[in-house]
Scaffold this motif. Structure first.
Motif, short mmCIF file in Angstrom:
data_model
loop_
_atom_site.label_atom_id
_atom_site.label_comp_id
_atom_site.label_asym_id
_atom_site.label_seq_id
_atom_site.Cartn_x
_atom_site.Cartn_y
_atom_site.Cartn_z
N GLN A 134 -5.17 -10.61 8.42
CA GLN A 134 -3.93 -10.77 7.66
C GLN A 134 -3.70 -9.51 6.85
O GLN A 134 -4.56 -9.10 6.09
N ALA A 135 -2.56 -8.89 7.04
CA ALA A 135 -2.29 -7.63 6.36
C ALA A 135 -0.79 -7.38 6.31
O ALA A 135 -0.05 -7.79 7.20
N LYS A 136 -0.38 -6.70 5.28
CA LYS A 136 1.00 -6.21 5.17
C LYS A 136 1.12 -4.99 6.07
O LYS A 136 0.19 -4.18 6.17
N VAL A 137 2.26 -4.83 6.72
CA VAL A 137 2.51 -3.66 7.56
C VAL A 137 3.75 -2.95 7.03
O VAL A 137 4.80 -3.56 6.88
N LEU A 138 3.58 -1.66 6.75
CA LEU A 138 4.70 -0.83 6.32
C LEU A 138 4.91 0.23 7.40
O LEU A 138 4.00 1.00 7.71
N SER A 139 6.09 0.24 8.00
CA SER A 139 6.37 1.16 9.09
C SER A 139 6.77 2.53 8.58
O SER A 139 7.51 2.64 7.60
N LYS A 140 6.26 3.56 9.26
CA LYS A 140 6.65 4.93 8.96
C LYS A 140 7.99 5.20 9.61
O LYS A 140 8.24 4.68 10.70
N PRO A 141 8.83 5.99 9.03
CA PRO A 141 8.69 6.62 7.72
C PRO A 141 9.00 5.62 6.61
O PRO A 141 9.79 4.69 6.80
N PHE A 142 8.41 5.84 5.46
CA PHE A 142 8.66 4.98 4.31
C PHE A 142 8.76 5.85 3.07
O PHE A 142 8.32 6.99 3.07
N HIS A 143 9.35 5.30 2.02
CA HIS A 143 9.43 6.00 0.75
C HIS A 143 8.18 5.68 -0.06
O HIS A 143 7.67 4.56 -0.01
N LEU A 144 7.71 6.64 -0.83
CA LEU A 144 6.53 6.41 -1.66
C LEU A 144 6.75 5.25 -2.63
O LEU A 144 5.83 4.49 -2.90
N LYS A 145 7.96 5.11 -3.11
CA LYS A 145 8.29 4.01 -4.01
C LYS A 145 8.03 2.67 -3.32
O LYS A 145 7.50 1.74 -3.93
#
Length: 124
Positions: A95-106
């Motif tokens: 179980q994990a959060k996925v943040l797709s590239k590209p993303f903002h540092l914020k």
């Protein structure tokens, strides 16, 4: 200060993320592959594993599985440009959060803060 183990094979992105996360108040250890991260998991405490999914030798999913064995209470978050493909792999995905590239540092720091706040609330 929350501790993050960052596993990212991109030689330009890794130091950039390390500096940005340190500026946001995190203690960060950065490695360039999953196999390099395992000894840190065995010897040190971290609050979050922040890992790319597609890496040489040991991908992020394998690393997260190893993490769940070595540090079962540690949170996992993936950063990847290949999320849809990689997470469809025929294996158990932690179980994990996925943040797709590209993303903002914020967006990255906001998601990390949210994950760590949720853990803190459960621990109380």
């Amino acid at each position: 200060m929350p501790r993050i183990l960052l596993a990212e094979d991109d030689d330009l992105l890794r130091p950039y993320l390390k500096r940005a996360l340190e500026s946001a108040g995190y203690d960060v250890v950065a490695v360039d592959r999953g196999t390099e991260a395992v000894p840190y998991l065995e010897q040190q405490h971290f609050d979050l594993l922040l890992s790319d999914i597609v890496m040489p030798e040991m991908d992020g999913i394998e690393l997260a599985q190893r993490c769940s064995e070595l540090a079962p209470h540690m949170q996992v978050m993936f950063i990847t440009g290949f999320a849809a493909v990689a997470l469809r792999a025929n294996r158990e995905t932690p179980q994990a959060k996925v943040l797709s590239k590209p993303f903002h540092l914020k967006d990255l720091t906001s998601e990390i803060d949210k994950i760590l706040r949720e853990v803190a609330l459960v621990s109380v």
